[in-house]
Scaffold this active site. Structure first.
Site, PDB file in Angstrom:
ATOM      1  N   THR A  83      32.625  36.421  53.136  1.00 49.23           N
ATOM      2  CA  THR A  83      33.018  35.983  51.797  1.00 49.23           C
ATOM      3  C   THR A  83      34.539  35.915  51.748  1.00 49.23           C
ATOM      4  OG1 THR A  83      32.972  38.245  50.943  1.00 49.23           O
ATOM      5  CG2 THR A  83      30.987  36.927  50.621  1.00 49.23           C
ATOM      6  N   CYS A  84      35.049  34.963  51.018  1.00 48.42           N
ATOM      7  CA  CYS A  84      36.496  34.752  50.968  1.00 48.42           C
ATOM      8  C   CYS A  84      37.244  35.904  50.318  1.00 48.42           C
ATOM      9  CB  CYS A  84      36.806  33.463  50.218  1.00 48.42           C
ATOM     10  SG  CYS A  84      36.266  31.996  51.111  1.00 48.42           S
ATOM     11  N   ILE A  85      36.594  36.653  49.454  1.00 48.16           N
ATOM     12  CA  ILE A  85      37.287  37.736  48.766  1.00 48.16           C
ATOM     13  C   ILE A  85      36.936  39.114  49.329  1.00 48.16           C
ATOM     14  CG2 ILE A  85      37.711  36.453  46.643  1.00 48.16           C
ATOM     15  CD1 ILE A  85      35.233  37.910  45.465  1.00 48.16           C
ATOM     16  N   ALA A  86      36.334  39.143  50.506  1.00 50.21           N
ATOM     17  CA  ALA A  86      36.066  40.415  51.181  1.00 50.21           C
ATOM     18  C   ALA A  86      37.397  41.011  51.633  1.00 50.21           C
ATOM     19  CB  ALA A  86      35.154  40.202  52.381  1.00 50.21           C
ATOM     20  N   LEU A 134      44.229  36.517  49.047  1.00 48.94           N
ATOM     21  CA  LEU A 134      43.393  35.827  48.071  1.00 48.94           C
ATOM     22  C   LEU A 134      43.004  36.779  46.942  1.00 48.94           C
ATOM     23  CD1 LEU A 134      41.989  33.241  47.251  1.00 48.94           C
ATOM     24  CD2 LEU A 134      40.057  33.893  48.673  1.00 48.94           C
TER      25      LEU A 134
END
Length: 176
Positions: A26-29, A153
């Site tokens: 996931t991009c926000i991990a 991010l």
């Protein structure tokens, strides 16, 4: 970022869920955790406990878990293996995980500490189930590390002192 006064169990549970859900894809991990040295070992223990609650305590059980995904392709699995080997050959300590099954493209939820700052695991977006945990002396050091890596991010701050949390918000920029 886990500050000295954070609720360690809560932070560990949320970080475990955020990092290892969907196998870290996931991009926000979180790519890494900065944790106050005074609570680092307690945080690592709480993180391992959180992973055991999520996936089980027996490595074979974790591997069989329908709740823990697989790596998308062999190239990514090879990259993760190389990054872990590089970090460990340079002094990183394996806290939990590290098991790899190439046939099933499985990489166990992995936590490392003492990863050198210039190691690939600390320099690149991981996008997988590996979490480096680095101790920090104070908030100034943490903010310096965050600033030198560019704008993340997302940034998650765990602490109870409003002034410190406000400082993190005021002195960092994130995409989210």
């Amino acid at each position: 970022l886990v500050l000295e006064d954070a609720d360690i169990e809560d932070a560990a549970a949320k970080i475990a869920w955020g990092k290892f859900g969907n196998t870290g894809h996931t991009c926000i991990a979180p790519d890494y955790v900065l944790v106050a040295e005074g609570v680092k070992e307690a945080f690592l223990e709480a993180l391992v406990s959180a992973l055991e609650r999520m996936y089980g305590s027996d490595p074979a059980e974790v591997k069989r878990s329908a709740d823990f995904g697989r790596i998308i392709d062999d190239a990514h699995l090879d990259r993760f293996a190389q990054q872990m080997e590089e970090a460990r050959s340079r002094g990183a300590r394996l806290v939990t995980g590290g098991d790899i099954d190439p046939e099933h493209r499985y990489l166990a939820p992995t936590v490392l500490t003492d990863v050198p700052d210039d190691a690939a695991l600390m320099q690149e977006e991981i996008f997988g189930p590996i979490l480096p945990v680095r101790g920090i002396r104070d908030l100034d050091e943490a903010l310096g590390i965050i600033a030198e890596r560019g704008e993340p991010l997302a940034l998650y701050c765990f602490g109870r002192r409003r002034q410190e949390v406000e400082r993190v918000i005021g002195e960092t920029r994130t995409g989210g």
